[in-house]
Design a protein around this motif. Structure first.
Motif, mmCIF file in Angstrom:
data_model
loop_
_atom_site.group_PDB
_atom_site.id
_atom_site.type_symbol
_atom_site.label_atom_id
_atom_site.label_comp_id
_atom_site.label_asym_id
_atom_site.label_seq_id
_atom_site.Cartn_x
_atom_site.Cartn_y
_atom_site.Cartn_z
ATOM 1 N N MET A 95 0.833 -1.201 0.000
ATOM 2 C CA MET A 95 0.000 0.000 0.000
ATOM 3 C C MET A 95 0.873 1.259 0.000
ATOM 4 S SD MET A 95 -3.073 -0.889 -0.330
ATOM 5 C CE MET A 95 -3.967 0.590 0.082
ATOM 6 N N ASN A 96 1.980 1.201 0.710
ATOM 7 C CA ASN A 96 2.885 2.356 0.698
ATOM 8 C C ASN A 96 3.516 2.549 -0.676
ATOM 9 O OD1 ASN A 96 3.124 3.788 3.305
ATOM 10 N ND2 ASN A 96 3.417 1.711 4.060
ATOM 11 N N PHE A 97 3.808 1.423 -1.321
ATOM 12 C CA PHE A 97 4.343 1.505 -2.683
ATOM 13 C C PHE A 97 3.336 2.153 -3.624
ATOM 14 C CE2 PHE A 97 4.234 -0.827 -6.827
ATOM 15 C CZ PHE A 97 5.275 -0.129 -7.419
ATOM 16 N N ILE A 98 2.080 1.713 -3.532
ATOM 17 C CA ILE A 98 1.040 2.282 -4.388
ATOM 18 C C ILE A 98 0.900 3.782 -4.114
ATOM 19 C CG2 ILE A 98 -1.428 2.236 -4.968
ATOM 20 C CD1 ILE A 98 -0.112 -0.285 -5.831
ATOM 21 N N CYS A 104 0.711 10.292 -4.514
ATOM 22 C CA CYS A 104 -0.386 10.777 -3.688
ATOM 23 C C CYS A 104 0.090 11.909 -2.784
ATOM 24 C CB CYS A 104 -0.855 9.607 -2.855
ATOM 25 S SG CYS A 104 -2.427 9.843 -2.114
ATOM 26 N N THR A 105 -0.769 12.913 -2.589
ATOM 27 C CA THR A 105 -0.348 14.037 -1.761
ATOM 28 C C THR A 105 -1.141 14.132 -0.466
ATOM 29 O OG1 THR A 105 -1.794 15.378 -3.107
ATOM 30 C CG2 THR A 105 0.543 15.515 -3.605
ATOM 31 N N LEU A 106 -2.104 13.220 -0.293
ATOM 32 C CA LEU A 106 -2.876 13.244 0.953
ATOM 33 C C LEU A 106 -1.981 12.799 2.095
ATOM 34 C CD1 LEU A 106 -5.847 11.390 -0.666
ATOM 35 C CD2 LEU A 106 -5.938 13.741 0.106
ATOM 36 N N ASN A 107 -2.396 13.045 3.308
ATOM 37 C CA ASN A 107 -1.635 12.610 4.475
ATOM 38 C C ASN A 107 -1.530 11.086 4.455
ATOM 39 O OD1 ASN A 107 -1.408 11.450 7.191
ATOM 40 N ND2 ASN A 107 -1.200 13.589 7.786
ATOM 41 N N ARG A 108 -0.298 10.585 4.364
ATOM 42 C CA ARG A 108 -0.087 9.158 4.123
ATOM 43 C C ARG A 108 -0.790 8.282 5.165
ATOM 44 N NH1 ARG A 108 4.273 5.894 1.720
ATOM 45 N NH2 ARG A 108 5.262 7.837 1.108
ATOM 46 N N LYS A 109 -0.484 8.547 6.424
ATOM 47 C CA LYS A 109 -0.985 7.673 7.478
ATOM 48 C C LYS A 109 -2.509 7.708 7.547
ATOM 49 C CE LYS A 109 0.463 5.979 11.845
ATOM 50 N NZ LYS A 109 0.625 6.319 13.227
#
Lengths: 334, 240
Positions: A95-98, A104-109
């Motif tokens: 999921m982190n790779f995707i 993506c620029t949204l807050n990751r966590k």
């Protein structure tokens, strides 16, 4: 909004998708229905930019998929027929790779946590994808499509190969997603369309044969009610009685003998419930009825009715035994 | 693009393939180094060592390039890459850079053994010819990059890693034997032409400690051409 105009895909001489045009509005859940090989996957692959079209235009939220490829792709999340998973990664790594891949620029966590909640993946979060069950893999596939919060989500046969419980889970998930995403999903299962979609696009042999609201499509087909009735009694007499009953359009012994009963298929007129009067008659004759079940409509019926509709100028023919798309020989599918 | 690069690097080390490559490369270079320099006595020559390393590429380079696209295609993950907002060129470049990084790192580690030369050199007056060694190292890296580009291109053609590996070995072999083949050709024109394509004949100047700019350009062009072809493979598949 997805706008498709005169889409054509040819492989050499073979035309796989033939002049398809339709528009999907924001917030709609649209089902792509059709037998295998109807061109559903090809169409989806063209919408997502995996394949290019031979001719025709596709625009996603106003971005042309061929001219403004990268921007258009940003607005789509895609789950192909086989979920594109890296089996050697854990769900978390994947999921982190995707997330990185889609820039993506949204807050990751926060964003990934939301996706885990929706897809119920928290149990599998640290596990290697290779070891997950098919249902989980499918959910990871859907989760992948959600990254970056694209306006449109395209799912190619999302429930194939899942067990009944997982199918229900995935359908519920799709319905949940439908609240704030536009969804296009393909399937060859009619009940799935009924359960999930607002609108149905029916494809056959590369052509769009219908574009209707789900209720309308089902009503159109459900004109005659079909019942499967199990009756103990002499077959010939029972059948003769059934055929002569008012309200019954068609009756046939299905030949399934069980103890001393026979199963009959009975079609009643639209809007007539024959069960009560039929029960009375059977009781009179002392032919116990040991089971009545409604027979669900299936994809074949939808096809036949749609094909019939398109051919309505011609006289209504007898119901063919084998749907022509299965034999591939019929010319009625035009 | 960085995401793909990072994933590739990670994949090398979560599967045995990265370790196999590193182990094999270091073992082969170690043996070749001992045989060509330390054990060779008076005939000791670093040029022989570096030329032998180039021949070893035929076997070791396919290890890091065979899976690059073949595996993506087999696992159907290429559909993910091709439908994500990344350009095809970026995707190919990321794959190439990942393989190149692994190769470069391993090769530089293997170069540590060259420091032994100073201790054992027979030529007590001039010492070790360092410019020649630097030239060789630089050239080997260039040839390695070219070989990786060829391997990546071949990997993009198939979904079978074995086919990719065997194909890469064959093509590299062909490139390397061109100048051996050359000695059997009488026609001057053909010989010049074949010589032009030969990986090894370009390499020669570096072994004399000469920085050959045309060779640099040649290896660089091979990289670009084959990576470009890999991009075309994906474009072509999309359009066909």
């Amino acid at each position: 909004m997805i706008k498709i105009e005169h889409l054509v895909k040819q492989y050499g001489e073979k035309t796989v998708v033939n002049e398809i045009s339709f528009t999907v509005n924001d917030g709609e859940i649209v089902g792509f229905l059709g037998p295998n090989g109807a061109g559903k996957s090809t169409t989806m692959n063209m919408i997502t930019g995996y394949l290019s079209s031979t001719s025709g235009d596709i625009s996603i939220d106003g971005f042309d998929i061929l001219e403004n490829t990268i921007e258009a792709k940003r607005h789509i999340g895609y789950l192909p027929e086989q979920p594109p998973l890296y089996l050697d990664m854990t769900v978390e790594e994947y999921m982190n790779f995707i997330y990185d891949l889609k820039g993506c620029t949204l807050n990751r966590k926060k964003h990934l946590n939301e996706i885990i909640d929706v897809t119920k993946l928290s149990d599998a979060w640290g596990r290697v994808i290779r070891n997950l069950s098919k249902g989980y893999k499918q959910r990871v596939g859907i989760a992948q499509a959600l990254v970056g919060n694209p306006g449109t989500i395209i799912l190619d046969e999302p429930t194939v190969g899942l067990d009944p419980k997982q199918v229900i889970e995935v359908r519920n998930l799709i319905r949940t997603l439908g609240r704030d995403h536009t969804i296009i999903l393909s399937t060859h299962i009619l009940s799935e369309v009924q359960a999930v979609c607002d609108r149905v696009l029916v494809m056959n042999k590369g052509k769009l044969v219908a574009d209707e609201r789900t209720e309308e499509l089902v009503n159109a087909v459900d004109g005659n009610r079909r019942l499967s009735i199990k009756i103990c009694g002499p077959q010939r007499e029972v059948l003769a009685m059934l055929k002569n009953r008012p309200g019954i359009v068609y009756a046939e012994a299905l030949g399934e003998h069980d103890l001393d009963s026979v199963t009959y298929m009975v079609e009643s007129e639209r809007g007539v419930d024959i069960r009560k009067p039929l029960f009375a008659v059977l009781a009179q004759n002392n032919w116990p009825c040991i089971g009545i079940e409604p027979m669900g409509i299936n994809l074949e019926d939808v096809f036949l009715s749609l094909v019939d509709k398109n051919e309505s100028a011609k006289s209504r023919k007898k119901r063919p035994v084998t749907p022509e798309f299965m034999t591939g020989s019929g010319k009625e599918a035009e | 693009m960085l995401a793909i690069y990072k994933r590739e690097m990670r994949a090398y080390f979560t599967s045995p393939i990265g370790y196999i490559f590193i182990g094999l490369f270091l073992a082969v270079s170690g043996i070749l180094f001992s045989v060509c320099t330390l054990l060779a006595g008076a005939d000791s020559d670093v040029n022989t060592y570096f030329t032998m390393i180039l021949y070893a590429f035929i076997i070791v380079i396919p290890f890091i390039t065979m899976r690059s696209f073949a595996e993506e295609r087999k696992q159907k993950t290429e559909q993910l890459l091709l439908t994500s907002p990344v350009s095809i060129a970026g995707m190919v470049a990321a794959k190439f850079l990942a393989a190149f990084t692994l190769f470069l790192g391993t090769f530089l580690v293997s170069c540590l053994q060259l420091s032994l030369l100073g201790k054992y050199t027979a030529d007590t007056i001039n010492g070790v010819n360092y410019p020649r060694i630097w030239g060789n190292i630089f050239a080997v890296i260039l040839v390695g990059a070219a070989c990786i580009a060829i391997g990546i291109f071949i990997s993009s053609l198939t979904e079978n890693q074995i086919v990719a590996a065997v194909g890469t070995i064959s093509v590299l072999l062909l490139f390397f034997v061109l100048n051996i083949l050359n000695s059997f050709i009488d026609s001057f024109l053909i010989r010049t032409l074949v010589n032009w394509f030969s990986v090894l004949s370009r390499y020669m100047n570096f072994t004399y400690g000469i920085f050959d700019f045309t060779a640099l350009l040649y290896y660089f062009s091979i990289c670009v051409v084959f990576l470009f072809l890999a991009v075309r493979v994906f474009e072509k598949r999309r359009w066909s």
